[in-house]
Scaffold this active site. Structure first.
Site, PDB file in Angstrom:
ATOM      1  CB  SER A 241      31.626  44.350 -30.661  1.00  0.00           C
ATOM      2  OG  SER A 241      32.648  44.124 -29.723  1.00  0.00           O
ATOM      3  CG  HIS A 271      29.548  44.550 -25.735  1.00  0.00           C
ATOM      4  ND1 HIS A 271      30.765  44.340 -25.159  1.00  0.00           N
ATOM      5  CD2 HIS A 271      29.735  44.362 -27.076  1.00  0.00           C
ATOM      6  CE1 HIS A 271      31.658  44.030 -26.104  1.00  0.00           C
ATOM      7  NE2 HIS A 271      31.063  44.040 -27.274  1.00  0.00           N
ATOM      8  CG  HIS A 318      34.098  40.102 -18.364  1.00  0.00           C
ATOM      9  ND1 HIS A 318      34.377  38.982 -19.099  1.00  0.00           N
ATOM     10  CD2 HIS A 318      34.259  41.165 -19.200  1.00  0.00           C
ATOM     11  CE1 HIS A 318      34.719  39.358 -20.327  1.00  0.00           C
ATOM     12  NE2 HIS A 318      34.650  40.670 -20.413  1.00  0.00           N
ATOM     13  NE  ARG A 327      39.337  44.817 -21.081  1.00  0.00           N
ATOM     14  CZ  ARG A 327      38.175  44.527 -21.673  1.00  0.00           C
ATOM     15  NH1 ARG A 327      38.027  44.720 -22.970  1.00  0.00           N
ATOM     16  NH2 ARG A 327      37.165  44.026 -20.978  1.00  0.00           N
ATOM     17  CG  ASP A 373      32.956  49.210 -20.382  1.00  0.00           C
ATOM     18  OD1 ASP A 373      33.602  49.774 -21.274  1.00  0.00           O
ATOM     19  OD2 ASP A 373      32.402  48.107 -20.539  1.00  0.00           O
TER      20      ASP A 373
HETATM   21  N1  HAX Z   1      25.425  44.169 -11.106  1.00  0.00           N
HETATM   22  C1  HAX Z   1      24.336  43.468 -10.705  1.00  0.00           C
HETATM   23  N2  HAX Z   1      24.103  42.201 -11.038  1.00  0.00           N
HETATM   24  C2  HAX Z   1      25.030  41.575 -11.769  1.00  0.00           C
HETATM   25  C3  HAX Z   1      26.210  42.215 -12.198  1.00  0.00           C
HETATM   26  C4  HAX Z   1      26.377  43.576 -11.847  1.00  0.00           C
HETATM   27  N3  HAX Z   1      27.419  44.279 -12.246  1.00  0.00           N
HETATM   28  N4  HAX Z   1      26.929  41.337 -12.924  1.00  0.00           N
HETATM   29  C5  HAX Z   1      26.234  40.186 -12.959  1.00  0.00           C
HETATM   30  N5  HAX Z   1      25.078  40.327 -12.262  1.00  0.00           N
HETATM   31  C6  HAX Z   1      23.988  39.378 -12.143  1.00  0.00           C
HETATM   32  C7  HAX Z   1      23.464  39.062 -13.539  1.00  0.00           C
HETATM   33  O1  HAX Z   1      22.579  40.064 -14.009  1.00  0.00           O
HETATM   34  C8  HAX Z   1      22.823  37.734 -13.329  1.00  0.00           C
HETATM   35  O2  HAX Z   1      21.552  37.940 -12.748  1.00  0.00           O
HETATM   36  P1  HAX Z   1      20.272  37.049 -13.190  1.00  0.00           P
HETATM   37  O3  HAX Z   1      20.626  35.657 -12.790  1.00  0.00           O
HETATM   38  O4  HAX Z   1      19.157  37.675 -12.426  1.00  0.00           O
HETATM   39  O5  HAX Z   1      20.146  37.217 -14.684  1.00  0.00           O
HETATM   40  C9  HAX Z   1      23.738  37.079 -12.286  1.00  0.00           C
HETATM   41  O6  HAX Z   1      24.450  38.150 -11.647  1.00  0.00           O
HETATM   42  C10 HAX Z   1      24.736  36.120 -12.894  1.00  0.00           C
HETATM   43  O7  HAX Z   1      25.404  36.794 -13.950  1.00  0.00           O
HETATM   44  P2  HAX Z   1      26.895  36.402 -14.353  1.00  0.00           P
HETATM   45  O8  HAX Z   1      26.869  34.986 -14.827  1.00  0.00           O
HETATM   46  O9  HAX Z   1      27.834  36.760 -13.261  1.00  0.00           O
HETATM   47  O10 HAX Z   1      27.172  37.424 -15.542  1.00  0.00           O
HETATM   48  P3  HAX Z   1      26.825  37.252 -17.081  1.00  0.00           P
HETATM   49  O11 HAX Z   1      27.932  36.486 -17.701  1.00  0.00           O
HETATM   50  O12 HAX Z   1      25.449  36.772 -17.286  1.00  0.00           O
HETATM   51  O13 HAX Z   1      26.860  38.780 -17.572  1.00  0.00           O
HETATM   52  C11 HAX Z   1      27.738  40.969 -17.670  1.00  0.00           C
HETATM   53  C12 HAX Z   1      28.061  39.468 -17.677  1.00  0.00           C
HETATM   54  C13 HAX Z   1      28.988  41.746 -17.996  1.00  0.00           C
HETATM   55  C14 HAX Z   1      26.685  41.258 -18.738  1.00  0.00           C
HETATM   56  C15 HAX Z   1      27.200  41.344 -16.259  1.00  0.00           C
HETATM   57  O14 HAX Z   1      28.222  41.146 -15.307  1.00  0.00           O
HETATM   58  C16 HAX Z   1      26.697  42.788 -16.184  1.00  0.00           C
HETATM   59  O15 HAX Z   1      25.529  43.016 -16.513  1.00  0.00           O
HETATM   60  N6  HAX Z   1      27.568  43.758 -15.766  1.00  0.00           N
HETATM   61  C17 HAX Z   1      27.175  45.161 -15.756  1.00  0.00           C
HETATM   62  C18 HAX Z   1      27.227  45.754 -17.155  1.00  0.00           C
HETATM   63  C19 HAX Z   1      28.652  45.881 -17.631  1.00  0.00           C
HETATM   64  O16 HAX Z   1      29.519  46.394 -16.946  1.00  0.00           O
HETATM   65  N7  HAX Z   1      28.899  45.454 -18.878  1.00  0.00           N
HETATM   66  C20 HAX Z   1      30.227  45.581 -19.514  1.00  0.00           C
HETATM   67  C21 HAX Z   1      30.969  44.256 -19.567  1.00  0.00           C
HETATM   68  C22 HAX Z   1      32.313  44.356 -20.228  1.00  0.00           C
HETATM   69  C23 HAX Z   1      32.159  44.681 -21.660  1.00  0.00           C
HETATM   70  O17 HAX Z   1      31.652  43.947 -22.484  1.00  0.00           O
HETATM   71  N8  HAX Z   1      32.548  45.858 -22.011  1.00  0.00           N
HETATM   72  O18 HAX Z   1      32.280  46.328 -23.239  1.00  0.00           O
END
Ligand code: HAX
Length: 441
Positions: A241, A271, A318, A327, A373
């Site tokens: 964002s 996000h 994250h 947070r 979140d």
């Molecule tokens: N559950 C399952 N798998 C997860 C995970 C979770 N909570 N977090 C990371 N992973 C997985 C990823 O999907 C990724 O898998 P692939 O290799 O198959 O693609 C692997 O672990 C490595 O990911 P990472 O490097 O640890 O994480 P990224 O930086 O790629 O992504 C995210 C960060 C926040 C998007 C990710 O941790 C996620 O999808 N979390 C769940 C959704 C979430 O809570 N989002 C909110 C984040 C905070 C925010 O922006 N708030 O607004």
């Protein structure tokens, strides 16, 4: 307000001069090398942006102008009788770079109150959408409809000196922050409360006026809204964002267009939409288990099933953080004070006891800990705000404080239109074989 604007201008002139010197003397200094993996995997860890308002440390979490969330909760001015910081104070801090006085916060509060008028055509635009429309879609469309009010767009069309861009962006940003709670509350009351709208109360601070327009009168809910609006405001510049708002603003799209773009990014489930996904996930789990408190084993089984189904556990992980998000901790502390026996909150805490171990054991996620979140929904449900599809709109209203303060800085520093270089996979293959040169962007 004009003294705060004048103060901003002084600070901006000082920093602009320093940035010019930095670029003149060190413009060719290399910050870091970029790997092929970083280019394919979301540019993770590449320093490619300047954002003045906040800085994220992977282990410590976010600092706003150097202040951590516990420090902000202690040092920012509070409402009479309140214990949580007023978001107006955080906005001042992000904008000016100094802690505000009570009078500064009062000034911002009353300016926001005075500027909160929303023209009727914005409500008409919302009313034109089916009630089934997601609140984030309504929110983004309403912000686009508000763009008719952009002073920057009008001034640019008439022809202005680029040295003055910041001044119009500053005014638009203040006006937009003032109007967003009214727009968000209108969406909420239309979709969930039969269109029975509540007029703003100019006597209240920004967050409690928002709570009032949503229809909540509990003092503890006002406190939650103040805390919520503070902790969701900013998370440095690279998140979707903030980055989107900055990117779109770099084309000199006005603050309404830039912020609306940022909000379409916040609406993604990885996000901001994660806040609705968390509570939905917990409620689904509870329903599947027949209601009541789940056991630790049942939660563990549900987490494993979620992962086995190829889904993420929402609220965990994250892109930058590597420890529990402060947070999350701030909300946990709020819950311990105000609602320690709430069933949903206790489930959130049980999930916190369970998920990190499983994600660590599986070894894929780089960060097994909860983010902001993971906790917010349970607090909102407690006070009756159960309509979880609305949660990301709350996040969006708060996020305006950070990304719009940043947009003021972007224009004050005269930052360039953003245009990184992209390449094809064909080029990558040739490059690793030593057959392609780096193409100058
Ligand atoms: N559950 C399952 N798998 C997860 C995970 C979770 N909570 N977090 C990371 N992973 C997985 C990823 O999907 C990724 O898998 P692939 O290799 O198959 O693609 C692997 O672990 C490595 O990911 P990472 O490097 O640890 O994480 P990224 O930086 O790629 O992504 C995210 C960060 C926040 C998007 C990710 O941790 C996620 O999808 N979390 C769940 C959704 C979430 O809570 N989002 C909110 C984040 C905070 C925010 O922006 N708030 O607004």
């Amino acid at each position: 307000m004009s003294y705060i604007k004048d103060k901003f201008k002084v600070k901006a002139d000082e920093l602009s001069a320093e940035v010019k010197e930095l670029i003149k003397n060190h413009g060719n200094t290399k910050i870091e090398d970029v790997t092929l993996a970083q280019v394919y995997q979301g540019m993770r860890g590449i320093t490619g942006l300047v954002t003045e308002t906040s800085l994220l440390d992977a282990n410590e979490g976010i600092r706003f102008r150097g202040y951590s969330i516990p420090e902000l909760r202690e040092k920012l001015p509070k409402a009479p009788g309140g214990k949580e910081p007023l978001p107006e104070g955080l906005f001042y801090l992000m904008l000016i770079g100094e802690l505000p006085t009570e009078a500064d916060v009062q000034t911002i509060s009353s300016v926001l109150g005075r500027r909160s008028h929303v023209p009727n055509h914005v409500f008409d635009a919302i009313d034109a959408l089916p009630l089934t429309t997601h609140p984030m879609t309504m929110f983004t469309i309403a912000i686009m409809a508000l763009q008719t009010e952009s002073l920057f767009a009008k001034a640019y069309a008439e022809g202005i000196n680029k040295k003055d861009y910041w001044s119009y962006v500053f005014e638009d940003s203040l006006n937009l922050i003032a109007r967003l709670p009214r727009v968000a509350a209108y969406i909420y009351r239309r979709k969930y409360k039969g269109g029975q709208h509540i007029q703003p109360n100019g006597e209240l601070d920004w967050a409690s006026n928002f709570a009032h327009m949503l229809g909540y009168t509990d003092d503890a809910f006002n406190e939650l809204m103040r805390l919520y609006m503070v902790i969701h405001a900013d998370h440095e510049g690279g998140n979707v964002s903030a980055h989107t708002t900055h990117l779109v603003g770099s084309a000199l799209s006005d603050p309404y267009l830039s912020f609306a773009a940022g909000m379409t990014g916040l609406a993604g489930p990885l996000h901001g939409l994660a806040n609705q996904e968390v509570i939905k996930w917990i409620l689904d789990m509870r329903e599947e288990l027949g209601g009541g408190m789940p056991t630790k084993d049942q939660i563990e089984a549900y987490v494993r099933k979620t992962l086995a189904d190829g889904k993420v556990v929402p609220g965990y992980g994250h892109a930058v953080l590597r420890k529990t998000d402060p947070r999350f901790t701030a909300q946990m502390e709020f819950a311990k004070t105000h609602l320690p026996n709430d069933e949903l909150v206790r489930i959130v805490w049980m999930v916190y006891d369970t998920v990190p171990g499983i994600l660590t054991e599986l070894g894929k996620a780089k960060n097994p800990w909860p983010n902001v979140d993971a906790h917010s929904g349970a607090l909102l449900v407690h006070y009756g705000l159960v309509e979880y599809e609305f949660y990301t709109v709350l996040f969006g209203v708060s996020r305006a404080l950070g990304v719009l303060a940043s947009l003021c800085w972007d224009r004050a520093l005269g930052l360039s239109i953003e245009r990184p270089k992209s390449v094809t996979t064909e080029w990558m293959k040739l490059f690793v074989e030593g057959k392609a040169e780096v193409i100058e962007g």
